[in-house]
Design an enzyme around this catalytic site. Structure first.
Site, PDB file in Angstrom:
ATOM      1  N   LEU A   1       0.814  -1.217   0.000  1.00  0.00           N
ATOM      2  CA  LEU A   1       0.000   0.000   0.000  1.00  0.00           C
ATOM      3  C   LEU A   1       0.847   1.266   0.000  1.00  0.00           C
ATOM      4  O   LEU A   1       0.310   2.364  -0.185  1.00  0.00           O
ATOM      5  CB  LEU A   1      -0.921   0.015   1.230  1.00  0.00           C
ATOM      6  CG  LEU A   1      -1.770  -1.244   1.474  1.00  0.00           C
ATOM      7  CD1 LEU A   1      -2.588  -1.085   2.749  1.00  0.00           C
ATOM      8  CD2 LEU A   1      -2.682  -1.523   0.291  1.00  0.00           C
TER       9      LEU A   1
ATOM     10  N   TYR B   1       2.473  11.555 -11.664  1.00  0.00           N
ATOM     11  CA  TYR B   1       1.915  10.588 -10.717  1.00  0.00           C
ATOM     12  C   TYR B   1       1.417   9.346 -11.448  1.00  0.00           C
ATOM     13  O   TYR B   1       1.726   8.205 -11.069  1.00  0.00           O
ATOM     14  CB  TYR B   1       0.784  11.237  -9.924  1.00  0.00           C
ATOM     15  CG  TYR B   1       0.103  10.298  -8.950  1.00  0.00           C
ATOM     16  CD1 TYR B   1       0.810   9.723  -7.905  1.00  0.00           C
ATOM     17  CD2 TYR B   1      -1.253  10.003  -9.071  1.00  0.00           C
ATOM     18  CE1 TYR B   1       0.190   8.869  -7.004  1.00  0.00           C
ATOM     19  CE2 TYR B   1      -1.881   9.148  -8.171  1.00  0.00           C
ATOM     20  CZ  TYR B   1      -1.147   8.580  -7.153  1.00  0.00           C
ATOM     21  OH  TYR B   1      -1.761   7.733  -6.263  1.00  0.00           O
TER      22      TYR B   1
ATOM     23  N   LYS C   1       2.716   5.402 -11.160  1.00  0.00           N
ATOM     24  CA  LYS C   1       1.845   4.304 -10.749  1.00  0.00           C
ATOM     25  C   LYS C   1       1.806   3.210 -11.815  1.00  0.00           C
ATOM     26  O   LYS C   1       1.843   2.012 -11.505  1.00  0.00           O
ATOM     27  CB  LYS C   1       0.429   4.811 -10.467  1.00  0.00           C
ATOM     28  CG  LYS C   1       0.324   5.803  -9.319  1.00  0.00           C
ATOM     29  CD  LYS C   1       0.821   5.249  -8.000  1.00  0.00           C
ATOM     30  CE  LYS C   1      -0.152   4.361  -7.310  1.00  0.00           C
ATOM     31  NZ  LYS C   1       0.298   3.974  -5.942  1.00  0.00           N
TER      32      LYS C   1
ATOM     33  N   ASN D   1     -11.097   7.785  -5.912  1.00  0.00           N
ATOM     34  CA  ASN D   1     -11.022   8.511  -4.643  1.00  0.00           C
ATOM     35  C   ASN D   1     -11.591   7.643  -3.517  1.00  0.00           C
ATOM     36  O   ASN D   1     -12.656   7.042  -3.658  1.00  0.00           O
ATOM     37  CB  ASN D   1     -11.824   9.813  -4.731  1.00  0.00           C
ATOM     38  CG  ASN D   1     -11.242  10.765  -5.756  1.00  0.00           C
ATOM     39  OD1 ASN D   1     -10.207  11.369  -5.530  1.00  0.00           O
ATOM     40  ND2 ASN D   1     -11.904  10.895  -6.899  1.00  0.00           N
TER      41      ASN D   1
ATOM     42  N   PRO E   1     -43.191  11.689  40.131  1.00  0.00           N
ATOM     43  CA  PRO E   1     -44.090  10.753  40.814  1.00  0.00           C
ATOM     44  C   PRO E   1     -45.518  11.296  40.928  1.00  0.00           C
ATOM     45  O   PRO E   1     -45.740  12.467  41.262  1.00  0.00           O
ATOM     46  CB  PRO E   1     -43.452  10.591  42.197  1.00  0.00           C
ATOM     47  CG  PRO E   1     -41.990  10.846  41.956  1.00  0.00           C
ATOM     48  CD  PRO E   1     -41.946  11.914  40.904  1.00  0.00           C
ATOM     49  N   GLY E   2     -46.496  10.441  40.615  1.00  0.00           N
ATOM     50  CA  GLY E   2     -47.902  10.800  40.724  1.00  0.00           C
ATOM     51  C   GLY E   2     -48.464  11.585  39.558  1.00  0.00           C
ATOM     52  O   GLY E   2     -49.678  11.834  39.498  1.00  0.00           O
TER      53      GLY E   2
END
Length: 369
Positions: free
Chosen positions: A53, A103, A107, A132, A281-282
């Site tokens: 890689l 580039y 490659k 990409n 509560p209640g």
């Protein structure tokens, strides 16, 4: 299996290594720019599979393209040849290998070198020309527009979009990693000479930016992205990874009175909304019905009773619920209903409604149960 990963600390390498370890591949040789040639020599001797890689895509000088993408590949292959190591090799190349620029030329040279090596030494070679790639840990302000836009929008920094109609071909890092692991197991996707990652998402730059901006404001409007769309789902996961560590938490608006509180949590255009109700509560809340709106109540803390009655009948149905035994109670249309806290502590209820609340059409009619 002993696995060599070059470019181990890079975006793809880091994601791959974590997932390899998750899948119990524990014998991994991690080679990166700070490793020594002695390390490479040892790894080349002992490895049984190679993920190559490592590469150069943003050098200070153009000659570094060839040095990194061809020269280092040559060094790696020479080492493998020295030890007669016939391990299969995966090469991370780029769609730009088709282009005549420094580039792309570097490659393509690396690809050709590897293809020739495979034929000469009867070694399995798999070459991927990645478009990409986006996802967590991709470096912003480097060579990824998605990473840069995600980072800047998440961190309240400006962005510049020169051409919103530009179509980008994108692959998600998790899809890429899964394909590499499939290839390790001998199940690669291949077409002719090259291997490939599926799916590829073709999306305009303008849509990407619109989605990222919608993620940013989702905390204010309680919205959740459309995760039924795979690209949106992946881009949202990617966006969250760029949030600053001190901005992972955000406040909700609690509507508080002497009975407790009611807080909207999530709203969606097609899956309704989720709210959190806290009753003291209640306290009895509700005593209303709906024409079409329907709800689900889930008490997660405390104990109480949920009462329902068809509006044209006298029979009352009661469900006693508590956080000790989680149960969902459906609230159908045409049933007046309430919920009472029977305990001595606050009762917390998760409430789902099939639609976002619309103050102009609340569909909520008062009627005692």
């Amino acid at each position: 299996m002993k696995i060599l990963v070059t470019g181990a600390k890079g975006f793809i390498g880091k994601n791959l290594i974590f997932e390899l370890k998750n899948q119990k591949y524990d014998d991994i040789y991690e080679y990166d720019i700070d490793s020594s040639l002695d390390d490479l020599d040892k790894y080349s001797r002992d490895c049984e599979f190679v993920f190559h890689l490592a590469g150069v895509n943003r050098p200070k000088e153009q000659k570094e393209f060839l040095e990194g993408n061809f020269g280092f590949t040559s060094v790696l292959l020479d080492n493998l040849k020295k030890y007669k190591n016939k391990s299969a090799i995966i090469l991370s190349s780029s769609v730009q290998a088709e282009l005549y620029n420094p580039y792309g030329i570097s490659k393509k040279a690396g690809e050709d070198l590897l293809f020739n090596y495979g034929k000469e030494h009867n070694v399995k070679v798999l070459i991927y020309r990645f478009p990409n790639v986006f996802g967590k840990w991709c470096r912003p302000n480097y060579n990824s527009a998605v990473a840069t836009f995600s980072h800047n929008i998440a961190n309240n920094l400006p962005i510049m979009v020169n051409d919103p109609n530009l179509v980008m071909n994108l692959i998600y890092i998790d899809d890429l990693v899964q394909e590499l692991i499939n290839a390790l197991k001998g199940n690669e996707n291949r077409k002719d000479m090259y291997c490939y990652v599926d799916p590829v998402h073709s999306v305009t730059l303008g849509k990407i930016v619109d989605l990222l901006n919608s993620f940013k404001v989702s905390r204010d409007n309680f919205s959740i992205p459309n995760t039924g769309d795979q690209f949106t789902k992946k881009l949202y996961a990617n966006y969250l990874s760029y949030l600053p560590k001190d901005k992972l938490c955000y406040d909700l608006k609690m509507n508080i009175d002497n009975r407790g509180s009611f807080t909207e949590f999530i709203k969606t255009p097609d899956r309704g909304q989720v709210s959190i109700n806290i009753s003291k509560p209640g306290i009895v809340k509700g005593n209303h019905w709906h024409h079409s709106k329907n709800e689900k109540f889930l008490v997660v803390s405390g104990k109480g009773v949920i009462r329902l009655r068809k509006i044209d009948e006298s029979e009352i149905v009661e469900y006693y619920v508590s956080g000790d035994n989680l149960q969902v109670v459906d609230i159908p249309p045409g049933y007046t209903h309430n919920i009472e806290n029977l305990g001595s502590i606050d009762m917390v209820t998760v409430m789902w409604a099939n639609e976002k609340f619309n103050p102009e059409k609340p569909d909520t009619i008062f009627m005692e149960v």
